[in-house]
Scaffold this active site. Structure first.
Site, PDB file in Angstrom:
ATOM      1  N   SER A 196       0.536  -1.270   0.506  1.00 55.56           N
ATOM      2  CA  SER A 196       0.331  -0.293   0.245  1.00 55.56           C
ATOM      3  C   SER A 196       0.953   1.470   0.109  1.00 55.56           C
ATOM      4  O   SER A 196       1.513   1.612  -0.799  1.00 55.56           O
ATOM      5  CB  SER A 196      -1.094  -0.224   1.531  1.00 55.56           C
ATOM      6  OG  SER A 196      -2.047   1.172   0.997  1.00 55.56           O
TER       7      SER A 196
ATOM      8  N   ASP B 269      -9.091  -5.490  -5.395  1.00 54.98           N
ATOM      9  CA  ASP B 269      -7.861  -4.213  -4.222  1.00 54.98           C
ATOM     10  C   ASP B 269      -9.427  -3.454  -4.227  1.00 54.98           C
ATOM     11  O   ASP B 269      -9.679  -2.650  -5.250  1.00 54.98           O
ATOM     12  CB  ASP B 269      -6.893  -3.909  -4.218  1.00 54.98           C
ATOM     13  CG  ASP B 269      -6.287  -3.117  -3.569  1.00 54.98           C
ATOM     14  OD1 ASP B 269      -7.446  -1.919  -2.958  1.00 54.98           O
ATOM     15  OD2 ASP B 269      -5.461  -2.409  -4.039  1.00 54.98           O
TER      16      ASP B 269
ATOM     17  N   HIS C 270      -7.061  -5.785  -0.993  1.00 53.73           N
ATOM     18  CA  HIS C 270      -5.617  -5.088  -0.667  1.00 53.73           C
ATOM     19  C   HIS C 270      -4.792  -5.440  -0.030  1.00 53.73           C
ATOM     20  O   HIS C 270      -3.384  -5.643  -0.095  1.00 53.73           O
ATOM     21  CB  HIS C 270      -6.328  -3.561   0.528  1.00 53.73           C
ATOM     22  CG  HIS C 270      -5.035  -2.277   0.729  1.00 53.73           C
ATOM     23  ND1 HIS C 270      -4.969  -2.302  -0.933  1.00 53.73           N
ATOM     24  CD2 HIS C 270      -4.707  -1.980   1.210  1.00 53.73           C
ATOM     25  CE1 HIS C 270      -3.888  -1.420  -1.110  1.00 53.73           C
ATOM     26  NE2 HIS C 270      -3.848  -1.026   0.764  1.00 53.73           N
TER      27      HIS C 270
END
Length: 421
Positions: A232, A326, A360
């Site tokens: 991320s 995601d 994610h």
């Protein structure tokens, strides 16, 4: 003979290794329900269960027997771990103290739902984060706030810096597992930890450069270059480090955006302006959870946009790990943009492993998927995406790809065959 739970390895295992589960001493074709549970460090209970039937000899081996229903169905030898769900809504399983294990309780009950019967057998198993001989070294060097994990043996070892994203603090569990595979791994904090800044409205790469210098000077870290691993926001920091700093030999981006996001990235006289977002593009799911997948501003101009990180400047190769589902942002689109930018500058097309049904938070193997949880910046619950079975398979394969990539480009101490997708 009374039913007995048989575990391999017995007693304890590492969190990223498979655990073989079997039950011996059942009646021929006896229906049973298996339950697994663990508590996290904040007391939240994670549980999974599945219904099975023993074979004609009274043996139940989860590597051969499909689950007939429950938290999952089908042949899933590790389903009792990856299918665990918390008793608290929107809660993510995180390990903060890697010096203690997760303790998993396994129970075998007679019969099937709705009301399984008598408890037939029980076992307790510890899932550890530190391989025997791995050393944990707190680092407070200059401004650097981190923990270094060193593999057993004299070294030197190939080095990796591991960075997480929004949430702050210092997370060590991925770095500790990497050390068990022969990598000297620095779990690096960059905000909201001890005397570090409380937020990250601006990112200054000189702090991360200092962490690179620490690793390159360390006598047990083998140069000449370092590997970078981030997820991320952490992935975008790693891509920025690879673009501006020297001696980065290999970079892995897990669901990064390849852009500056909502902040300016600074390095010496260079500034990458924020891409920005618009919260009015937030959607609300049927269950009332926020979906923020489309709040980012469009990358106008594609890979030429000034908010795109200039990864063509990176010295070493880049591996992109992407979840196609995601919902934090469109990681698959961003990886495609990054690939286009590299090729437009005459660089080789990067490796991109794109996993369907994957959200994610791509964690080490067998961690339960977190479909939704509190977003620290928004202070609201958001959906992260993913389908439980597909996400679990992706985590296993992605981990194998990451280990192989670093072994290949950093000169790993453990021989590894190229994993299949």
């Amino acid at each position: 003979m009374a039913p007995t739970v048989i575990l391999q390895p017995a007693g304890r295992s590492l969190c990223d290794e498979p655990l073989r589960i079997a039950v011996r001493g059942l009646a021929p074709e006896q229906p049973v329900t298996l339950r697994a549970a663990l508590r996290d460090e904040k007391g939240a209970l994670f549980r999974a269960h599945a219904r099975y039937r023993a074979d004609a000899a009274g043996l139940l081996d989860l590597e051969r027997a499909p689950a007939l229903g429950g938290s999952f169905a089908g042949l899933e030898p590790m389903g009792l771990l990856w299918a665990m769900q918390p008793d608290r809504p929107f809660w993510r399983l995180i390990k903060r103290d890697v010096q203690t294990p997760f303790v998993v309780e396994l129970e075998v009950l007679d019969g099937h739902d709705p009301e399984p019967g008598t408890l037939l057998a029980r076992a307790v198993h510890e899932r550890h984060f530190l391989s025997p001989g791995v050393r944990r070294v707190p680092v407070r060097e200059g401004r650097v706030r981190a923990t270094l994990f060193l593999p057993p043996g004299p070294g030197p070892f190939p080095g990796i810096i591991d960075i997480y994203g929004v949430g702050g603090g210092l997370l060590e569990y991925r770095a500790s597992l990497l050390a068990g595979h022969g990598f000297a791994t620095l779990a690096l904090a960059f905000y909201d930890f001890e005397d570090l800044p409380k937020d990250y409205s601006n990112l200054y790469l000189d702090y991360f450069e200092e962490s690179m210098c620490y690793m390159l000077r360390h006598p047990q870290v083998k140069g000449p270059g370092i590997g970078l691993l981030g997820i991320s926001l952490g992935a975008d920091i790693c891509l920025s480090m690879a673009s501006f700093l020297k001696n980065v030999s290999a970079t892995v981006s897990i669901n990064g955006s390849g852009t500056s996001g909502n902040r300016t990235i600074h390095y010496k006289q260079t500034n990458i302006p924020p891409l920005g977002h618009d919260l009015r593009r937030t959607k609300v799911t049927f269950s009332g959870i926020l979906d923020i997948v489309d709040i980012r501003n469009d990358i106008v101009g594609g890979h030429k946009n000034p908010s795109v990180i200039p990864i063509e400047r990176a010295e070493g190769p880049i591996l992109f790990i992407v979840g196609q589902d995601d919902h934090n942002w469109r990681s698959d689109l961003y990886a495609q943009t990054a690939s286009e930018r590299l090729q437009a500058h005459g660089k080789e097309k990067p490796q991109v492993f794109s996993y369907p049904g994957t959200g994610h938070y791509i964690e080490p193997p067998y961690f339960p998927m977190c479909p939704a949880s509190l977003h620290k910046l928004l202070n609201k619950t958001v959906i992260w995406g993913g389908e439980f079975r597909a996400h679990s398979k992706a985590q296993i394969n992605a981990w194998e790809q990451i280990l192989f990539f670093f072994s290949k480009h950093l000169g790993g101490t453990q021989n590894r065959a190229a994993p299949k997708l």
